[in-house]
Write a protein that holds these residues in place. Sequence first.
Motif, PDB file in Angstrom:
ATOM      1  N   SER A  44       0.808  -1.320   0.161  1.00 14.85           N
ATOM      2  CA  SER A  44       0.261  -0.425   0.391  1.00 14.85           C
ATOM      3  C   SER A  44       0.893   1.281   0.170  1.00 14.85           C
ATOM      4  O   SER A  44       0.716   2.269  -0.608  1.00 14.85           O
ATOM      5  CB  SER A  44      -0.762   0.143   1.025  1.00 14.85           C
ATOM      6  N   ARG A  45       1.858   1.186   0.644  1.00 15.98           N
ATOM      7  CA  ARG A  45       2.715   2.416   0.914  1.00 15.98           C
ATOM      8  C   ARG A  45       3.504   2.413  -0.281  1.00 15.98           C
ATOM      9  O   ARG A  45       3.348   3.648  -0.479  1.00 15.98           O
ATOM     10  CB  ARG A  45       3.426   2.513   2.166  1.00 15.98           C
ATOM     11  N   LEU A  46       4.003   1.976  -1.378  1.00 17.73           N
ATOM     12  CA  LEU A  46       4.792   1.117  -2.590  1.00 17.73           C
ATOM     13  C   LEU A  46       3.908   2.114  -3.319  1.00 17.73           C
ATOM     14  O   LEU A  46       4.178   2.919  -4.333  1.00 17.73           O
ATOM     15  CB  LEU A  46       5.100  -0.014  -3.034  1.00 17.73           C
ATOM     16  N   HIS A  47       2.206   1.818  -3.930  1.00 19.94           N
ATOM     17  CA  HIS A  47       1.762   2.522  -4.079  1.00 19.94           C
ATOM     18  C   HIS A  47       1.263   4.148  -3.841  1.00 19.94           C
ATOM     19  O   HIS A  47       1.102   4.601  -4.653  1.00 19.94           O
ATOM     20  CB  HIS A  47       0.156   1.448  -4.286  1.00 19.94           C
ATOM     21  N   ARG A  48       1.135   4.083  -2.534  1.00 15.96           N
ATOM     22  CA  ARG A  48       1.117   5.838  -2.467  1.00 15.96           C
ATOM     23  C   ARG A  48       2.255   6.271  -2.961  1.00 15.96           C
ATOM     24  O   ARG A  48       1.887   7.564  -3.738  1.00 15.96           O
ATOM     25  CB  ARG A  48       0.652   5.330  -0.980  1.00 15.96           C
ATOM     26  N   ALA A  49       3.553   5.820  -2.868  1.00 13.58           N
ATOM     27  CA  ALA A  49       3.977   6.385  -3.323  1.00 13.58           C
ATOM     28  C   ALA A  49       5.277   6.833  -4.054  1.00 13.58           C
ATOM     29  O   ALA A  49       5.352   7.810  -4.554  1.00 13.58           O
ATOM     30  CB  ALA A  49       5.789   6.184  -2.235  1.00 13.58           C
ATOM     31  N   ARG A  50       4.348   5.758  -4.683  1.00 13.14           N
ATOM     32  CA  ARG A  50       4.357   6.106  -6.361  1.00 13.14           C
ATOM     33  C   ARG A  50       4.156   6.837  -7.474  1.00 13.14           C
ATOM     34  O   ARG A  50       4.058   7.863  -7.710  1.00 13.14           O
ATOM     35  CB  ARG A  50       4.686   4.212  -7.496  1.00 13.14           C
ATOM     36  N   ARG A  51       2.829   6.911  -6.565  1.00 15.96           N
ATOM     37  CA  ARG A  51       2.134   8.268  -7.329  1.00 15.96           C
ATOM     38  C   ARG A  51       1.926   9.077  -6.933  1.00 15.96           C
ATOM     39  O   ARG A  51       1.741  10.342  -7.975  1.00 15.96           O
ATOM     40  CB  ARG A  51      -0.004   7.631  -6.834  1.00 15.96           C
ATOM     41  N   THR A  52       1.919   9.086  -5.921  1.00 15.01           N
ATOM     42  CA  THR A  52       2.348  11.130  -4.929  1.00 15.01           C
ATOM     43  C   THR A  52       4.104  11.396  -5.964  1.00 15.01           C
ATOM     44  O   THR A  52       4.017  12.562  -6.450  1.00 15.01           O
ATOM     45  CB  THR A  52       2.640  11.253  -3.460  1.00 15.01           C
ATOM     46  N   LEU A  53       4.674  10.442  -5.556  1.00 12.30           N
ATOM     47  CA  LEU A  53       6.317  11.141  -7.051  1.00 12.30           C
ATOM     48  C   LEU A  53       5.378  11.758  -8.026  1.00 12.30           C
ATOM     49  O   LEU A  53       6.352  11.793  -8.843  1.00 12.30           O
ATOM     50  CB  LEU A  53       6.962   9.864  -6.945  1.00 12.30           C
TER      51      LEU A  53
END
Length: 64
Positions: A44-53
Amino acid sequence: MEIEAGLGELPPLEREVLILFHLQDLSLASCAEVLGVPPGTVKSRLHRARRTLREILTERGHET
């Protein structure tokens, strides 16, 4: 350079998981162990981080 600057704008939890997974080349399981969270939380954090980046870089005029 732009990615590093973008990483600096991420919230700490998202930045941490991106660094562990992509820059330190740890597996999901290893990231979960280091962070003390379940593998699903890492995903979940990876998905959110990639989207935000991606959003940060797009705002700066870079294609993703």
